[in-house]
Write an enzyme that holds these catalytic residues in place. Structure first.
Site, short mmCIF file in Angstrom:
data_model
loop_
_atom_site.label_atom_id
_atom_site.label_comp_id
_atom_site.label_asym_id
_atom_site.label_seq_id
_atom_site.Cartn_x
_atom_site.Cartn_y
_atom_site.Cartn_z
N SER A 274 -13.14 -99.27 -4.48
CA SER A 274 -14.02 -100.24 -5.13
C SER A 274 -13.25 -101.01 -6.18
CB SER A 274 -15.20 -99.52 -5.78
OG SER A 274 -15.87 -98.76 -4.81
N GLU B 73 -18.28 -88.09 -13.35
CA GLU B 73 -18.95 -89.09 -12.51
C GLU B 73 -20.35 -88.63 -12.12
OE1 GLU B 73 -19.73 -92.07 -9.50
OE2 GLU B 73 -18.78 -91.96 -11.44
N GLU C 298 -25.03 -83.85 0.63
CA GLU C 298 -24.88 -82.58 1.36
C GLU C 298 -23.86 -81.69 0.64
OE1 GLU C 298 -25.10 -85.57 2.83
OE2 GLU C 298 -27.11 -85.17 3.61
#
Lengths: 323, 451
Positions: free
Chosen positions: B222, B305, B422
């Protein structure tokens, strides 16, 4: 800034855990359900000795003058251990309910010799355990009455005897917002009960083997329990935050809205815990003889007590609409 | 990121995970970090700040129960006033040339008033703000509808590492230019073959005179299309165990041998890039931390994060305000829609209290650790639910491109980046609930499969 529990609150919770873990609460609950309240009443006395019944009572009436957060911390532990009796009504509601209308009851309440129950429309149409309570009240439209018990009704939880009430003598007027106290107490209880369901299920899936491995090794089982944990972890601070708002000089509208939020999220979290616990226990969880049923049925009953989730969501919506 | 009283940087990673190489098996740091550089919290959709219109009515509730000190409240008041006076509201997407320029200008304006890195030491442009003040600032930032931070990747992911592991020379060279938006940093963690398996990192660093030669490929980077520098892990010792032999490198994105190929995200903007390395020389001065120590260095921000850094509760409180405003404006009395609006509002409230609870735990010496995974599961789901509710309220207009659909597309990335949900559920189950790991948790790596 401070948000965590104080050392005193943690120590109190630990003391309750120690007492209740050693007390065989499931046996007392089963006998309570069978109409033999002796063990449950004995437990009431022992918890009163620790100060639980005095927590919410002002000091001038012989209580400890605790905050709504102190009460919530205690009720979460009682919910965890599944104690029988009108605890939420007596500890969270009665001090505020009777402060002006019947202050003479408060010292008895603090000592643990009075057990108070109450119905309040539309929050809780039936009084809990009115047969073993010493004081029975009905709150309708701000009017507080002593009440007599009509023919009892059966709850999904056999340890909860419910009764519609007929008002007798009116003893005062009470701000309906006192019901926030008991709704919040119910939310705290649900968090505790949900945590117990999670803990017991974690213990079960780490002992039970199928297809040659512990069922707790399966990812589907892990992920279901992780979601339960997330729900409870987020409900608990919301209950704590609402309790702090109730205990501060915050505007009543804000506090009521936070209480409703706490009841909704605690209900959702406990409901998820219950459904997941039953699914992961399998058939043994679907029996009365296994203790899991005590928490499964209690949670189901409390979801609707002191305001259903739909009721509380509607209350929040009305508040947000007008904000 | 904040600083502790001793002056060192405090990180929200889980110290246990640093001592436990086995933790890499399955939920590994790369997967936590994958796609880290998503654009950061989107600014308010429908409601810009001062320069664009009026903010929705605030339903954040009282914070009297939170017991802030006078000093904290004064800090908040100052931040609130400055942001109200200066926030430009929503800017064009930072993943466009025009938007990237506008965002850099905003970073400079923030930095000039020392609001760009409030928790940093004053020597580097910060205010030495406490953890509480930092979270309060983040709340105010969103309350004001201020723009997304193009500097976010650098500030939240790289800077903590530079503070903890960088040399004084690196700190002086990197941090001030990051704080004022001069240098925008892009993360370069993921690789085509390295998802949940750190052993899959193939980009390599080989020793050269005075430095290293980088070769390989990164992906899902990003910011890279419009950034100046990148940071990431390379395999510097191919014979070492999977979590050893990795080194953390910094590199200019315009260095000879670097090729950046933009990749359009779901919204059509080039928010991602592939980065190709073809004999790229990096001097020793751009190794961050020790050679072979890259994994441990990288892990020191993974919890960051998922925990606090990007996901200020203010973001969700502000979004909930906008949703409530939309709902009121539409005058809908459909109970189902109303309940979903209420649930989103409840979720934002719960998130706020959860965050303050976390702040208190950190202040008492605790860490975020695996609780960051609980956090991430909650906010990523809340974000999707909140925006889907808004789209449903919009009815047939929901498909029209605009702030709500933009923010919805952004929210859809939440359950994927910074470690898929997950992976997070597995971490919660194994590390918090102590469920057994068993054998099925780890698929074989390509290397093992070939062996």
């Amino acid at each position: 800034m401070r948000f965590a529990l104080t050392d005193e609150q943690r120590a109190f919770a630990d003391a309750l855990d120690a007492l209740l873990a050693a007390a065989d609460v499931p046996a007392a609950t089963r006998r309570w359900a069978d109409g033999d309240p002796a063990d449950g009443l004995h437990l009431w006395g022992r918890l009163a000795d620790l100060g639980v019944t005095a927590l919410g009572v002002p000091e001038e009436h012989g209580g400890l003058g605790g905050t709504p957060l102190d009460v919530a911390v205690a009720l979460e532990r009682l919910g965890y251990h599944g104690v029988p009796g009108p605890w939420i009504e007596s500890v969270a509601l009665a001090p505020a309910l009777l402060a002006d209308a019947a202050p003479e009851v408060l010292p008895e309440l603090a000592k643990g010799t009075a057990r108070v129950t109450c119905a309040a429309l539309p929050w809780a149409p039936h009084a809990l355990d009115a047969d073993t309570a010493t004081h029975v009240y009905l709150l309708t439209g701000g009017a507080l009455s002593r009440a007599r018990v009509d023919r009892p009704l059966r709850s999904v939880d056999p340890a909860r005897a419910l009764a519609p009430l007929t008002p007798e003598e009116t003893i005062g007027t009470v701000d309906d917002r006192v019901v926030d106290q008991v709704a919040l107490g119910t939310a705290a209880w649900l968090v505790g009960a949900g945590q117990r369901l999670l803990d017991d299920t974690v213990a079960y899936v780490t002992a039970r083997r199928q297809f040659g491995r512990l069922i707790g090794e399966y990812q589907a089982v892990k992920h279901a329990l992780a979601d339960v944990r997330v729900g409870l972890d987020f409900a608990r601070p919301l209950v704590g935050g609402a309790a702090r708002s109730l205990g501060s000089a915050v505007t009543p509208e804000d506090a009521s809205r936070e209480v409703s939020a706490a009841k909704v999220l605690a209900s959702d979290a406990a409901h998820r815990a219950a459904r997941t616990a039953l699914q992961l226990h399998g058939a043994i969880g679907y029996t009365r003889e296994f203790d899991l049923s005590l928490w499964l049925l209690r949670v189901r009953a409390l979801l609707g007590a002191w305001g259903t989730p739909a009721f509380h969501r509607a209350r929040i919506a009305a508040s947000l609409r007008g904000a | 990121m904040t600083t502790d009283p001793s002056g060192g940087a405090v990180f929200f990673g889980d110290p246990d995970s640093l001592r436990d190489p086995d933790y890499l098996v399955g939920p590994d740091p790369l997967d936590h970090l994958e796609g880290l550089g998503f654009p950061g919290p989107p600014p308010p959709g429908s409601v810009p700040g001062r320069r664009g219109g009026t903010a929705p009515r605030d339903t954040w509730g009282s914070d009297r129960g939170l017991d802030f000190t006078e000093r904290e409240l004064a800090f908040r008041a100052e931040a609130r006033q400055w942001l109200a006076d200066h926030s430009p509201g929503r800017l064009p997407s930072m993943d466009t040339p025009r938007g990237a320029r506008a965002h850099r200008e905003w970073e400079r304006e923030l930095a000039a008033a020392r609001w760009s890195v409030v928790a940093w030491p004053e020597a580097f442009g910060g205010r030495d703000a406490s953890l509480v003040e930092w979270v309060l600032f983040e709340e105010e930032y969103y309350r004001a509808g201020a723009p997304t931070r193009i500097a976010q990747n650098g500030i939240s992911l790289l800077a903590p590492i530079v503070f903890a592991h960088g040399t004084p020379e690196q700190q002086q060279r990197i941090l001030p230019r990051m704080a004022d938006g001069t240098d925008v940093w892009a993360q370069a963690w993921s690789e085509p073959e390295a998802g949940s398996d750190l052993a899959g990192i193939r980009s390599r660093a080989t020793r050269a005179e005075g430095g290293w030669i980088l070769n390989g490929q990164k992906i899902w980077s990003s910011r890279a299309p419009f950034a100046d520098f990148g940071f990431g892990l390379f395999r510097s010792d191919p014979d070492a165990e999977r979590h050893r032999g990795l080194t953390y490198f910094l590199f200019p994105l315009d260095a000879p041998g670097v090729t950046v190929r933009p990749i359009a995200q779901l919204d059509g903007d080039p928010g991602f890039a592939e980065i190709f390395f073809d004999d790229v020389f990096v001097p020793d001065a751009d190794v961050l931390g020790g050679v072979g120590d890259g994994w441990r260095v990288a892990m020191s921000t993974a919890g960051n994060e998922r925990g606090l850094s990007l996901r200020s509760p203010g973001r969700f409180l502000a979004a909930a305000d906008r949703l409530v405003d939309l709902w009121r404006g539409r005058g809908t009395d459909q109970p189902a829609a109303t309940e979903r609006v209420v649930d989103a509002w409840i979720g934002a409230q719960a998130y706020r209290y959860y965050t303050w609870d976390t702040v208190d735990r950190l202040r008492a010496g605790g860490d975020v650790g695996a609780h960051g995974s609980v956090n991430k599961l909650f906010w990523s789901q809340l974000d999707v639910d909140l925006h889907e509710t808004a789209l449903d309220l919009l009815g047939p207009e929901q498909e029209l491109v605009g702030p709500w659909i933009d923010d919805y597309l952004f929210a859809l990335g939440g359950p994927i980046y910074a470690g898929t949900n997950e992976i997070q559920r597995t971490i919660v189950a194994e590390r918090l609930l102590q469920l057994p790991r068993g054998d099925e948790r780890r698929p074989r790596t390509d290397r093992e499969a070939r062996a």
